[in-house]
Scaffold this motif. Structure first.
Motif, mmCIF file in Angstrom:
data_model
loop_
_atom_site.group_PDB
_atom_site.id
_atom_site.type_symbol
_atom_site.label_atom_id
_atom_site.label_comp_id
_atom_site.label_asym_id
_atom_site.label_seq_id
_atom_site.Cartn_x
_atom_site.Cartn_y
_atom_site.Cartn_z
ATOM 1 N N ALA A 442 10.031 33.028 30.188
ATOM 2 C CA ALA A 442 10.769 31.809 30.530
ATOM 3 C C ALA A 442 9.822 30.643 30.732
ATOM 4 O O ALA A 442 10.147 29.498 30.388
ATOM 5 N N LEU A 443 8.639 30.914 31.269
ATOM 6 C CA LEU A 443 7.650 29.864 31.484
ATOM 7 C C LEU A 443 7.111 29.334 30.165
ATOM 8 O O LEU A 443 6.866 28.138 30.006
ATOM 9 N N VAL A 444 6.926 30.227 29.187
ATOM 10 C CA VAL A 444 6.324 29.850 27.906
ATOM 11 C C VAL A 444 7.359 29.266 26.953
ATOM 12 O O VAL A 444 7.011 28.530 26.022
ATOM 13 N N ALA A 445 8.634 29.561 27.160
ATOM 14 C CA ALA A 445 9.674 29.176 26.204
ATOM 15 C C ALA A 445 9.627 27.698 25.814
ATOM 16 O O ALA A 445 9.759 27.370 24.625
ATOM 17 N N PRO A 446 9.441 26.734 26.754
ATOM 18 C CA PRO A 446 9.401 25.322 26.338
ATOM 19 C C PRO A 446 8.218 24.980 25.448
ATOM 20 O O PRO A 446 8.232 23.940 24.780
#
Length: 806
Positions: A442-446
């Protein structure tokens, strides 16, 4: 797309809107500041600074192809490139050439592909380890000396020692130093006489490019590496559980750091940073190794939880934000830390390493600032995100893949940084057992590139589907660099709503895997207490005050000691309250040894009371005062007896309390009304470093780029209309432009032998128009021939604008 372009400017003006959008997305620096028109965009794309940024961001496959295009020369056949690269994969080479054109490192004329003028300048003379061409090393050399057949014939006759010297120079560097011994000079002399080496100074020789290519059998590189190496991955279990445990420990470390620095904040060094001694004290408090301690300290600083308080004698103290952070839900607390770590430009692994200054780099100091670590951090996480869920990457293959992505970085520095990022992500809980956790994804998704649109162009759509874990790069090529750059800007320029949405997603991803807080402990007969998980707020604060941490892990072990019990009594706890709190919180009976310990410390606690006259000591037990008077260690206090049960001293009451405790006594501080003054732990707070919302930066994303291209098209249309209206005037309309763009356009005109219309301001401020043919640009002046054929010199700073002769 135009196929009869004469220059990069013509090529860019002939591109479609979609192709211009791809160009700006690939090179976001072209959009800042927004260019006035397409000519300005082309001039900026050809500047050395912009080209250097684009070349430095190329992966090894694109860099190899670009080097092959430079060595092959303008309008080279595709078969020549394939031969130089040592591959028959024409589809991949075509896709990469298309990427290089899309990024405006190549432009296309009627005869084929041409390299942008500044690309060879950025790559330097030693392209792929080859030397300069023979005609550059020795302009007077006849062309036959560079003929491959003649070179092969000379090599066939070369003595063994001469051939060995050439083999050492084959793959670079292409320069050598002449040996001092006579046999060595004899060997070099044979090579010089047969024009296989060229002297460049009295003791240095160079291997011409043509000779190097023959020695390499026509290959530019040892091996073609056009696609990224595979990442070896292995499946692992319990990833999220391991990540949750690490995240819980990280939160505990931050709580303990805040408590320790709130009570006794360390001093700020004169040059900034935390002293080695204070870092060692913090290490002992947290019970961590030095590298992990430096990471915790830097993480707290990056998240704005500690800062320089800015006082006359500055200290590192918790900020006012830590109170709100501490009261938040655990998942949100972790999300704050993880997002701060991901966006930080500080490299904790540099702490203790030799810096550019006189000594090693200090934690929180300026030498730990390294902007490149943020990009490396994001690249590592992107590669981990490309693996299947629950798979951990082999570190060696991951480093090799990242080295392929960024071949211009130092291998040793990159390897060290990658290992540090993997280690820190494990400590933080972004990864668990080497694999990216749910919260980590979720942290890397953007940061991940959006799905690529259908690729337009000459058959490059086959490479439009990216296989990120192994195999091909997308046909957008530098596409993941371009998308990465845009994502970097987006993450730094998010609106509060967007940033808050990401934080909520990250927090939700971690909350489900954090150990649930427990409201009980298990007290043992050996004066230890086991906390089977993170303790709830009030109980956790009590245990940190009343006991010392003995070990951490899935469960935390605390030990009750006389010093820890006295610490609680000093803070205002009574023996009865202390025992009752332990009894109420423990799932096991309170053992007698603990009751005896608390009772014994409480019985001695407060027998001696200290107050300030300057200060006095009174005790109902005269023998205790006799012992104090007889102690040589207490001589600095200059104790005097006023009464059988009263002593006085000129020392401060707090000094009396500390020194008497150090010598085995158990005094308490007495107020003016005779009541005990409880020693509450002071809470030092530094001012918040976040005084308001940071600067908002609009991202160079597709919507922004679309509006930029629309504006450029409108500017071109307006310029065309004005040209029609101004047909009576000689030459085209000249718009004012940035001096850097003007210089780039003039240098292109020199290289391509184009005429240029310039606007020139004289000493009185009047602007005139001139059609010139530039010959040389140097020293802030342009030497050119004017319309009448006379040679003139123009000051660059007086040129208001320029445009190529149509």
């Amino acid at each position: 797309m135009a196929t009869s372009s004469r220059s990069l400017a013509d090529d860019i003006r002939g591109r479609s809107d979609a192709e211009l959008i791809d160009l700006v997305l690939a090179r976001p620096d072209l959009a800042r500041p927004a260019p006035a028109d397409l000519t300005s965009l082309a001039a900026r794309a050809g500047t050395r600074a912009s080209v250097q940024r684009a070349v430095e961001a190329l992966d090894r496959g694109h860099l190899q192809v670009l080097e092959a295009v430079v060595v092959a020369g303008d309008a080279a056949e595709r078969s020549t490139l394939l031969h130089l690269l040592g591959t028959d994969d024409a589809a991949t080479v075509d896709a990469i050439v298309q990427d290089l054109w899309r990024a405006a490192l190549l432009w296309r004329g009627a005869d084929g592909d041409h390299v942008v003028r500044t690309v060879p300048e950025v790559l330097g003379t030693a392209v792929a380890g080859l030397g300069a061409p023979m005609r550059e090393l020795r302009p007077s050399s006849p062309p036959e000396h560079a003929a491959p057949d003649r070179i092969r014939a000379a090599l066939a006759e070369a003595p063994d020692d001469s051939r060995a010297m050439l083999e050492r120079m084959t793959w670079g560097p292409a320069f050598g130093v002449l040996p001092t011994a006579t046999p060595g000079r004899t060997t070099a002399r044979w090579l010089l006489e047969h024009h296989l080496l060229v002297p460049v100074s009295t003791d240095r020789v160079a291997l011409p490019r043509e000779v190097g290519l023959v020695l390499r059998e026509g290959r530019l590189h040892r091996s073609a590496e056009l696609t990224p190496p595979d990442i070896e991955a292995r499946p692992v279990a319990l990833v999220d559980a391991a990540a949750g445990g690490a995240a819980s420990e990280c939160l505990t470390h931050l709580d303990e750091l805040a408590a320790a620095w709130g009570a006794e904040p360390p001093r700020v060094l004169r040059a900034g940073g935390l002293s080695v001694r204070d870092l060692r004290v913090t290490q002992m408090t947290l019970d961590l190794d030095p590298e992990h301690t430096a990471f915790v300290v830097e993480l707290a600083y990056a998240a704005g939880l500690v800062a320089d308080d800015g006082e006359v004698v500055p200290v590192w103290a918790p900020t006012s934000e830590i109170d709100e952070w501490s009261s938040s839900e655990a998942g949100h607390r972790w999300a704050t830390l993880a997002m701060a770590w991901l966006g930080s430009t500080r490299a904790p692994h540099l702490v203790g390493r030799r810096s550019t200054g006189a000594g090693p780099a200090n934690a929180l100091g300026p030498d730990v600032q390294w902007p490149a670590i943020r990009a490396i951090r994001r690249e590592v996480l992107r590669e981990l995100a490309s693996l299947a869920q629950g798979h951990a990457a082999d570190h060696t293959s991951l480093r090799q893949r990242l080295a392929w992505r960024r071949p211009n970085r130092s291998a040793a520095v990159l390897d060290e940084a990658v290992e540090a990022v993997l280690r820190e992500s494990e400590w933080l809980g972004v990864t668990g057992r080497g694999a990216l956790s749910e919260a980590g994804r979720a942290l890397v998704a953007p940061l991940l590139p959006p799905p690529l649109p259908p690729v337009r162009g000459d058959g490059a759509s086959k490479a439009g589907v990216a296989n990120t874990s192994s195999g091909r790069r997308p046909a957008r090529g530098r596409g993941d660099r371009a998308s990465g750059s845009a994502a970097d800007i987006t993450s730094n320029g998010q609106t509060p709503a967007e940033s808050g949405a990401v934080a909520e997603t990250v927090a939700a991803g971690m909350s489900a895997h954090l150990p649930s807080p427990v409201d009980h402990i298990l007290v043992q007969a050996d004066l230890t207490a086991v906390a089977p998980g993170p303790l709830v707020g009030g109980l956790g604060s009590f245990m940190r005050l009343a006991a010392d941490v003995e070990s951490r892990g899935g469960a935390t072990v605390y030990r009750f000691t006389p010093e820890s019990v006295r610490r609680a009594l000093d803070a205002g706890w009574t023996a009865a309250d202390f025992t009752e709190t332990v009894r109420r919180s423990s799932r096991t009976p309170v053992p007698q040894p603990l009751e005896y310990l608390v009772a014994d410390v409480a019985r001695k606690h407060g027998q001696t009371r200290i107050g300030g006259a300057a200060a006095y000591v009174r005790s109902d037990d005269a023998a205790v005062l006799d012992t104090m008077l007889a102690s040589r260690d207490l001589t600095p206090l200059r104790l005097r007896r006023l009464a059988p049960t009263v002593l006085v001293s000129s020392a401060d009451p707090r000094v009396l309390v500390d020194l008497l405790r150090d010598n085995g006594f158990a005094p308490v501080h007495e107020g003016q009304d005779g009541a005990v003054v409880h020693a509450e732990t002071p809470r030092r707070r530094a001012g918040s470093r976040r005084r308001g919302p940071g600067p908002m930066v609009s991202p160079v994303d597709r919507p922004y780029t679309q509006s930029l291209v629309d504006g450029l098209r409108a500017a071109e249309a307006t310029a065309d209309q004005r040209r029609v209206e101004d047909e009576t005037r000689p030459g085209p309309r000249i718009q004012a432009m940035d001096p850097v763009v003007t210089l780039s356009l003039l240098r292109d005109a020199v290289a391509d032998r184009h005429g240029v219309w310039i606007g020139y301001s004289d000493g009185h401020g009047a602007t005139s128009r001139h059609l010139i043919h530039p010959q040389k640009v140097e020293g802030g002046r342009v030497r050119a021939t004017d319309e009448s054929g006379h040679e003139k010199s123009f000051s660059v700073h007086r040129i208001t604008g320029a445009t190529l002769e149509s």
